[in-house]
Design an enzyme around this catalytic site. Structure first.
Site: not given
Ligand code: DGJ
Length: 742
Positions: A479, A549
């Protein structure tokens, strides 16, 4: 596939069955003139007749010659300041402060296959007979520099891959202020520019507008390719559609700051360029050093946008993605992020995993919050060791227990970041990207590690390596949740600070490479607060990427539709999540959530233990359905049928290479009373094959399904006579049609 050279007229013609790309060396100035790029044309002894020269009031390169203005010559890699006033493909400052360059043709070389780009991601060949590469060497005698322009043509793809390489052969350093990966001058401006714009949670929204005189561009100056713009643009003819007409696609194999720019000049010629964003960029090139640009993949399609997309899909799925997982069936995963956020412990994780396993899910992914003291987003990034309060048996113990359940285990990292409360930061406060004597801005309470420094990358590698080597890990989600600010590296000289963004991304690629080399069996999924680095660069390392997300099925229709402009379904991370949806609060049927998520790398992101028995049974059916269809979905040809940006109905389909099988997704966002008649015209089937549609009694030939379509209205002839008695589908309904050759 071939590269033909007309020696006398110094013309180069790259062609295969689909495309022709032609340019030549100018007689007097020895610069490169672009002649044609588009549908394949026959080779000729000379293409001189394609040269257009008009006498126009302008500055000219040669005295007595009124048609030697570069402003009116279509070029391959233009410079600024010597009669061309448009935006140049390159710009260099030499030791006397001059920015004039004059790279002149020196020689060419034809290389079988496709050379690798050092330290950069790029498309590749498995056998040299798949492609040929033409390298043109140009020399600037004053600057004492070589410029090598590289063009690859594949045997059977409507693609040209370009990149540029600068070499300093002098005694003094010079500074590269701009080095585009590609530049091409098209003869007219009758195009719309289409691109993917967005923001966090609404990535890859398709935008398109007619181009007009002046500059129109998309870019990133954020340190990542970004949510705001994807490193892709297409020029489509005004009458081109999804399935017909001419489209040129430009896609940059890069994950950092980029520029994609279209400039229409006053005579209607269109210059398209793409490369590292020159804004904030300045690269010191010392004697004997080389600067290599990223690759730009240019597609010509005469079968509309979908034709362009299919070319990208196939190329990126099979010759950009690499490694063990490229062709393997991807596991159905469950991720605990939306299920628990930071609030979990081993017991909770194991309960979710156990239920998931019973319902056919194959991989458990432990997301953010397993390390340091991370109970919210204010702390611990960089302390890559387990939180023993949550996980008393560590990642090792947990991964073994998940393994005992018969599931694979995956882990989340955010390798590029650090929080100030960590051991890492305390030991190395100078390892973050920050400008001396200035405030350092935070994003989500975190700071960006200076990945332009090798020792930082090595250190993070060793921390990750420790966890990975002692545990049973088969998947990593990488990430990245903030952009770069106050860009400055303590390790670079004063005159190198314009290198920080590019060196940073090279550091990211370097860490990926180290991990992949040591752990080739691990499946990587890239992520950046959703889709902020969903780009071809990262597909070289991680064959799948978390698209957004936003897990709401309706929002996802747009996000996945837009993402599919360039990226194959095998790369698009898509999950079924809980309702009300955590991003928009919408309640959609479980069936629709799955029907959307199937068209990607399928998974779940919810507390599966909270589902009712009926829902669990549905999930079990979904996982077995996906397992049956995932070969088709991963490797089939994808067709967009109905566009969510234009209509209340959305549809897409995937057809197997042998056309014996297809899966169609149809979605109706809002229900409408007493509605019109609906039909979906399919694509890509064999007109002569007879297909059955699961659940329907009649069979249909491909020609009927493609020309008449699937008739969606149900036949009520023998059923209820009153409208009120008719079954209502409700909002956010969807249907899948499963086609098989009879
Ligand atoms: C952003 C990501 O896109 C999410 O899926 C998740 O992993 C969060 N970060 C965790 O902080």
């Amino acid at each position: 596939m071939s590269i033909h050279i007309n020696q006398d007229s110094r013309e180069f013609h790259l062609f295969n069955e689909h495309v022709s790309y032609i340019f030549r060396v100018l007689e007097k100035s020895n610069q490169l003139e672009h002649l044609y790029f588009g549908k394949r044309i026959k080779h000729r002894e000379s293409f001189k007749h394609l040269v257009e020269r008009e006498v126009r009031p302008s500055c000219n390169m040669f005295e007595g010659d009124h048609t030697s203005s570069l402003e009116h010559i279509k070029q391959e890699y233009p410079s600024f300041g010597t009669t061309d006033y448009r935006f140049p493909a390159h710009m260099i400052t030499n030791k006397i402060g001059s920015q004039i360059t004059n790279y002149q043709y020196h020689s060419f070389e034809i290389i079988p296959g496709k050379p690798k780009l050092p330290n950069l991601p790029a498309t590749y060949v498995e056998n040299d007979d798949e492609a040929e590469t033409l390298e043109i060497t140009l020399i600037d005698d004053v600057l004492k520099s070589k410029l090598i322009l590289s063009y690859t043509i594949y045997k059977d793809r409507n693609v040209i891959c370009r990149n540029a390489k600068f070499i300093n052969e002098g005694e003094e350093p010079f500074y590269i202020n701009n080095a585009m990966s590609t530049s091409i001058d098209l003869p007219d401006d009758q195009y719309e520019m289409l691109h993917l714009a967005g923001a966090w949670a609404r990535e890859a929204h398709v935008e398109s507008q007619k181009i007009s005189k002046g500059i129109q561009s998309i870019y990133s100056a954020r340190g990542a390719s970004s949510h705001a713009h994807n490193p892709f643009l297409a020029l489509k003819r005004l009458n081109a559609t999804e399935h017909d007409g001419e489209v040129y696609g430009f896609s940059l194999v890069y994950s950092g700051n980029f520029l994609g720019q279209v400039e229409v000049d006053t005579y209607g010629a269109t210059r398209v360029m793409m490369g590292i964003n020159p804004f904030q960029f300045k690269w010191r090139l010392k004697p004997a050093e080389i600067f290599q640009t990223p690759e730009c993949v240019i597609v010509y399609s005469d079968q509309g946008l979908n034709g362009m997309s299919q070319t990208y899909h196939n190329l990126y799925r099979t010759r950009l993605a690499r490694g063990d997982w490229r062709d393997r069936e991807r596991p159905i995963l469950i991720n605990n992020w939306e299920a628990t956020y930071f609030g979990f412990n081993e017991e909770k994780i194991l309960t979710i995993a156990k239920t998931a396993r019973e319902l056919g899910i194959e991989l458990f992914v432990l997301d953010d919050g397993w390390f340091g003291q991370r109970n919210d987003d204010t702390s611990s990034l960089g302390d890559w060791f387990e939180n023993k309060e949550k996980l008393p048996n560590g990642i090792k113990g947990l991964s073994e227990k998940i393994d005992e359940l018969g599931m694979q285990f995956g882990l989340w990292f955010e390798p590029e970041m650090v929080c100030k409360d960590t051991k890492l930061f305390k030991e190395h406060p100078d390892w973050i990207i920050a400008t001396p004597d200035r405030r350092t801005s935070h994003g989500r309470n975190q700071f960006v590690l200076d990945f332009s420094r090798e020792e930082v990358v090595d250190h993070i590698f060793s921390l990750m390596d420790k966890i990975i080597s002692e545990s049973k890990i088969s998947y990593i989600k990488w990430d990245m949740n903030r952009y770069i600010t106050e860009a400055y590296s303590q390790s670079l000289d004063v005159d190198q600070q314009g290198e920080v963004y590019h060196r940073y991304i090279l550091g990211v690629y370097n860490l990926y490479e180290k991990l992949i080399e040591k752990y080739p069996e691990i499946l990587f999924e890239s992520c950046a607060g959703g889709g902020a680095r969903f780009d071809p660069g990262l597909l070289f390392y991680a064959p799948q990427a978390w698209a957004s997300d936003d897990t709401d099925a309706v929002e996802r229709l747009k996000i996945q539709y837009g993402t599919s402009m360039v990226y194959p379904l095998s790369s698009i991370g898509s999950h079924v999540s809980a309702v009300p949806n955590h991003q928009v609060g919408r309640i959609t049927p479980l069936e629709t959530r799955a029907n959307v998520a199937y068209f990607g790398t399928f998974g779940y992101e919810l507390d599966i233990t909270k589902l009712s028995e009926e829902e669990k049974a549905a999930v079990k059916e979904q996982t077995s359905f996906f397992k049956e269809k995932r070969q088709l979905i991963q490797n089939g040809r994808f067709y967009r049928l109905l566009n969510p940006f234009e209509s209340n109905e959305v549809s897409w389909m995937v057809v197997s290479e042998d056309q014996r099988e297809a899966l169609v997704g149809y979605y109706k966002v809002l229900a409408r009373p007493n509605d019109k008649y609906y039909r979906i015209k399919l694509r890509g089937l064999d007109p002569d094959k007879l297909y059955s549609i699961e659940g329907k009694e009649t069979t249909h030939y491909g020609d009927e399904l493609m020309n008449i379509g699937i008739v969606l209205a149900e036949d009520y002839t023998d059923r209820a006579s009153e409208y009120w008695q008719r079954e209502k589908e409700g909002d956010f309904s969807s249907k899948l049609f499963i086609l098989k050759e009879v």
